[in-house]
Design a protein around this motif. Structure first.
Motif, short mmCIF file in Angstrom:
data_model
loop_
_atom_site.label_atom_id
_atom_site.label_comp_id
_atom_site.label_asym_id
_atom_site.label_seq_id
_atom_site.Cartn_x
_atom_site.Cartn_y
_atom_site.Cartn_z
N GLY A 29 48.96 43.20 37.69
CA GLY A 29 48.31 41.90 37.84
C GLY A 29 49.19 40.76 37.37
O GLY A 29 49.21 39.68 37.97
N ALA A 30 49.96 40.99 36.31
CA ALA A 30 50.81 39.94 35.76
C ALA A 30 51.92 39.52 36.73
O ALA A 30 52.32 38.36 36.74
CB ALA A 30 51.42 40.39 34.44
N THR A 34 47.18 41.77 42.76
CA THR A 34 45.81 41.67 42.26
C THR A 34 44.81 42.31 43.23
O THR A 34 45.15 42.61 44.37
CB THR A 34 45.42 40.20 42.04
N ALA A 35 43.58 42.44 42.76
CA ALA A 35 42.52 42.99 43.60
C ALA A 35 42.22 42.09 44.78
O ALA A 35 41.77 42.54 45.83
CB ALA A 35 41.26 43.21 42.76
N ALA A 36 42.48 40.79 44.65
CA ALA A 36 42.22 39.83 45.72
C ALA A 36 43.40 39.70 46.68
O ALA A 36 43.32 38.96 47.66
CB ALA A 36 41.89 38.47 45.12
N ALA A 73 45.22 46.50 43.99
CA ALA A 73 43.91 46.24 44.58
C ALA A 73 42.88 47.31 44.21
O ALA A 73 41.75 46.99 43.87
CB ALA A 73 44.03 46.15 46.09
N ALA A 74 43.27 48.57 44.27
CA ALA A 74 42.30 49.66 44.10
C ALA A 74 42.47 50.41 42.78
O ALA A 74 41.66 51.28 42.48
CB ALA A 74 42.44 50.63 45.26
#
Length: 102
Positions: A29-30, A34-36, A73-74
């Motif tokens: 994420g950093a 990301t999940a989006a 994402a997952a």
């Protein structure tokens, strides 16, 4: 003395394995996976742009960018979690071994 070394080594391996599993999604994420989707103006966006231009406009399935985005994402698959834990445990073991040499 040997018992102390083995105890410290066990703790270092466990901490390395657990820490790697916990921190892998944070690190993804950093850097922008990301999940989006891939975050704008991130390291991941730069990687995606480079991969797309190298392959003629799209990101190839199975490429490192595609795999990292899937994990971002997952989440990590069980097999990937095992690999990440193994690498973290190895780093913990190496750290304990290096500390023993001092």
């Amino acid at each position: 003395m040997l018992l102390l070394f083995l105890t410290v080594t066990f703790i270092a391996v466990a901490a390395g394995a657990g820490g790697a599993v916990v921190l892998a999604p944070v690190a993804l994420g950093a850097v922008g996976f990301t999940a989006a989707g891939i975050a704008a103006n991130s390291l991941a966006a730069g990687m995606m742009a480079s991969a797309a231009s190298a392959s003629g406009g799209g990101v190839l399935a199975g490429s490192i960018v595609a795999v990292l985005q899937s994990a971002g994402a997952a989440g990590l698959a069980g097999s990937t979690t095992a690999v990440v834990a193994g690498v973290g445990g190895t780093v913990g073991w190496l750290t304990a071994a290096a500390a023993a040499l001092i």
